[in-house]
Design an enzyme around this catalytic site. Structure first.
Site, PDB file in Angstrom:
ATOM      1  N   GLU A 151      28.026  82.087  -9.590  1.00 33.74           N
ATOM      2  CA  GLU A 151      26.784  81.634  -9.505  1.00 33.74           C
ATOM      3  C   GLU A 151      25.979  82.907  -8.542  1.00 33.74           C
ATOM      4  OE1 GLU A 151      26.175  77.635  -8.307  1.00 33.74           O
ATOM      5  OE2 GLU A 151      26.327  76.793 -10.450  1.00 33.74           O
ATOM      6  N   GLU A 309      30.228  74.736 -15.554  1.00 32.76           N
ATOM      7  CA  GLU A 309      30.180  73.542 -14.820  1.00 32.76           C
ATOM      8  C   GLU A 309      29.280  72.659 -15.191  1.00 32.76           C
ATOM      9  OE1 GLU A 309      29.466  74.255 -10.657  1.00 32.76           O
ATOM     10  OE2 GLU A 309      30.547  76.081 -10.712  1.00 32.76           O
TER      11      GLU A 309
HETATM   12  C1  GAL Z   1      27.807  74.839  -8.082  1.00 33.21           C
HETATM   13  C2  GAL Z   1      28.833  75.546  -7.670  1.00 33.21           C
HETATM   14  C3  GAL Z   1      30.278  74.970  -7.515  1.00 33.21           C
HETATM   15  C4  GAL Z   1      30.103  73.737  -6.594  1.00 33.21           C
HETATM   16  C5  GAL Z   1      29.016  72.944  -7.622  1.00 33.21           C
HETATM   17  C6  GAL Z   1      28.677  71.429  -7.082  1.00 33.21           C
HETATM   18  O1  GAL Z   1      26.558  75.440  -7.787  1.00 33.21           O
HETATM   19  O2  GAL Z   1      28.977  76.699  -8.679  1.00 33.21           O
HETATM   20  O3  GAL Z   1      31.197  75.752  -6.766  1.00 33.21           O
HETATM   21  O4  GAL Z   1      29.448  73.831  -5.435  1.00 33.21           O
HETATM   22  O5  GAL Z   1      27.752  73.575  -7.708  1.00 33.21           O
HETATM   23  O6  GAL Z   1      27.538  70.740  -7.845  1.00 33.21           O
END
Ligand code: GAL
Length: 667
Positions: A151, A309
């Protein structure tokens, strides 16, 4: 060279952080991953401190064991470069690499992504660990993809230190061909005595007494996005050198309020576009935001993409973090597939016991396998296996919505006619009725080839250059339908106002000319002929060829047209000079698209989302029932519902409330 993902079907998995657990837990992880049908996990994302305990000294023994175990269990690895979280030893040796905010405050390490994107020491260290990792694992049989960083820009989109200032100046010299006068003219620095006589006088837009120069701020946003992109391409090139056939990705954050990177510039640099998406607890219909994000990511990718994710339940970073409603986990994941995802992954595999994300949900919750989340995770694995043939199929949109990060940044600079106008909210307000109607939508750059579309919508395009404006109006002139929202076409790429009447670049094509803007105050509204109301914006518009469709019935602009329609060349150009209430906007967009000859992918009952992916010999119709009633939807003869494997009898499928159906319709 085309580098594609070698994992078959729809990939399934999540971020896997076994380094946070004793090794005797790993065997259970493998057993449960197999039970859930996990096929690929992302590893090593935040492992820098463990893999390089001191500068240039590596310990890959743990990663060797993790990758070996995954391979033995038939699970592929998306191996990350750990560069989003430099270790403490790096910062004690290089305190100058810590980022500085706009107020001049140096931030401390102790979290993640706390580095200056322009720091030479950071770049050297990041490329060093990337090279060591690439050389060690280039030929590892488990490694199917590189997950570069994590990210980019999530926590450190901008750094205002002196090193960043020097990098900004270099970027500006490149952009303006070393011509300081060209910069002065582009920035309009005769204003408020801002003229620069020496490049070294130029600073990042640090905190200052009054409003900073708009073009200065806009170029800064462009620089910050490019600076992070150069870190991505540098790591990617090192990885490519070691493993030329392995695809590289980095996870984008195409979601509601993240706006730091111009992903149109980033996407072509990725072998595979991947995205992270999280719901906002305060959004009662977050499935619409999810669909919008999916459509935008598919458009950036120009085809299928990976969901890197999302969450099985609550996140930990909103003021109040709620679990998902029954069935929502499955609806969310399959909705991403509906919008073109060929892989579904979560943050993260096993819920953490310690650390800042201990209250974040995961595929395997704190409770263990006797939990709703685990049962849903196992079921989703089976669903994705049933959808293997959907992989590679694409969208079918005849409507395009213009999306542009330059326009977003410029619109949200301070000192606008109204600070109530928010880019993402406006786009969402136009997207929403199309989503409800089941109309397929792509997103496009202003200067993109528009020939695949019948209808192009520009809900908000404050800034547009000549080429972009000519492309959009030319689309209408050649027979397309164009609809433009208020406050569009106002400034050029340097944020200079287009003179001669608003909305500058579009006034000829729209057949209107506005001489004064009357943004509405928070809570204020004006009546519209036809019965609706208008909020946020109004303008004193005069017709110069267009016909009025609706006019104001109250307030200082009573009788002035608020919505217009104009024949432009062979096509039609609509102007929405205000923000109509949702029902009025929906009715208008319905009329506009019907006149343009655009049909929904399928007519469905209310709250039943419909999306279509087109394969070589079949269409895949996704039906997602967000409502409280079972629904019947007509389908083609010979259709099969893939999640149950049952033929659709009687020309319809039933989608129970809260449920999902994916229908293969032969062509
Ligand atoms: C994203 C990040 C992850 C984790 C996740 C939690 O922004 O890439 O590592 O922190 O959020 O929601």
């Amino acid at each position: 060279m085309k580098r594609s993902l070698s994992v078959p079907g729809i990939a399934y998995g999540g971020d896997y952080n076994p380094e946070q657990w004793p090794e005797d837990v790993w065997a259970e992880d493998m057993r449960l991953m197999r039970e859930a049908g996990v096929t690929m996990v992302s590893v090593g994302i935040f492992s820098w401190a463990l893999m390089e305990p001191s500068e240039g000294v590596y310990d890959f023994s743990r990663m060797d064991r993790i990758l070996g175990l995954l391979h033995d269990n038939g699970i592929a690895a998306d191996l990350a470069t750990p560069t989003a979280a430099p270790p403490a030893w790096f910062f004690t040796a290089h305190p100058e690499a810590l980022p500085v905010d706009g107020d001049g405050r140096t931030l401390s390490y102790g979290s993640r992504q706390t580095f200056c994107p322009s720091s030479p020491a950071y770049r050297t260290a990041a490329l060093r660990i990337t090279r060591a990792l690439a050389e060690r694992y280039a030929d590892h049989p488990a490694v199917v993809m590189w997950h570069v960083h994590n990210e980019y820009g999530c926590h450190n989109a901008a750094c205002y230190c002196d090193t960043s200032a020097a990098a900004f100046r270099n970027w500006l010299k490149g952009k303006y061909g070393n011509d300081l006068d060209a910069l002065n003219h582009a920035w309009g620095t005769t204003f408020w005595s801002q003229w620069y006589y020496d490049w070294d006088e130029i600073l990042p837009p640090r905190a200052t007494g009054a409003v900073p120069n708009p073009t200065h701020q806009l170029d800064w946003r462009r620089f910050c996005s490019d600076e992070l992109l150069s870190l991505y391409t540098a790591e990617r090139d090192v990885l490519r050198e070691a493993a030329p056939a392995t695809p590289a990705t980095t996870n984008f954050m195409v979601m509601h309020n993240f706006d730091a990177l111009d992903y149109w510039r980033w996407a072509p640099e990725l072998d595979l576009v991947s995205n992270d998406h999280y719901l906002r607890s305060t959004d009662p219909e977050s499935e619409i935001d999810l669909a919008l994000s999916g459509d935008l990511v598919r458009s950036l990718a120009g085809g299928p993409w990976l969901l890197m994710e999302h969450s099985t339940g609550a996140v930990n970073w909103q003021p109040v973090n709620r679990a998902k409603n029954p069935g929502e986990l499955r609806r969310n994941a399959l909705a991403h597939v509906a919008r073109g995802a060929d892989g579904i992954a979560y943050f993260q595999w096993r819920a953490a016991k310690a650390g800042a994300e201990q209250w974040h949900s995961a595929m395997l919750p704190h409770t263990g396998t006797d939990s709703r989340i685990w049962r849903d995770v196992v079921r989703l694995g089976a669903d994705l296996r049933a959808l293997a043939e959907v992989r590679g199929s694409t969208g079918t949109a005849e409507v395009a919505i213009v999306w542009d990060w330059d326009a977003r940044w410029a619109l949200e600079l301070p000192s606008q006619p109204s600070e109530e106008v928010r880019y993402a909210d406006l786009v969402r307000s136009w997207y929403e009725p199309l989503w409800r109607a089941g109309v397929a939508v792509d997103f496009v750059r202003p200067d993109q080839d528009l020939s695949p579309y019948r209808l192009v919508l520009a809900p908000t395009l404050y800034l547009v250059d000549e080429a972009g404006a000519a492309n959009l109006t030319g689309f209408a002139a050649r027979g397309g339908t164009l609809a433009v929202g208020f406050h569009s076409g106002m400034v050029d790429e340097n944020c200079h106002v287009r003179l001669g009447g608003y909305p500058g670049a579009f006034r000829e094509a729209l057949g209107v000319r506005t001489d004064e803007l009357f943004p509405l105050l928070p809570g204020e509204s004006a009546g519209l002929s036809g019965g609706g109301t208008a909020v946020l914006w109004s303008e004193r518009l005069r017709l110069s060829g267009a016909e009025p469709i609706a006019s104001y019935t109250t307030g200082p602009l009573t009788g002035v047209p608020a919505v217009t329609r104009h024949t432009h060349g062979e096509g039609t150009a609509w102007y929405l000079a205000t923000c109509p209430d949702p029902d009025t906007l929906a009715a208008l967009l319905d009329r506009i698209r019907t006149e343009a000859g655009v049909q929904p992918v399928r007519a469905t009952p209310e709250r039943v989302e419909a999306a279509l992916r087109r394969g070589p010999d079949a269409d895949y119709l996704f039906l997602i029932n967000h409502g409280d009633e079972d629904a019947q939807v007509p389908v083609a003869t010979g259709a099969t519902e893939l999640l149950t494997g049952r033929p659709a009898e009687g020309g319809t499928v039933t989608v129970a409330r809260g449920d999902v159906a994916v229908v293969r319709e032969p062509r």
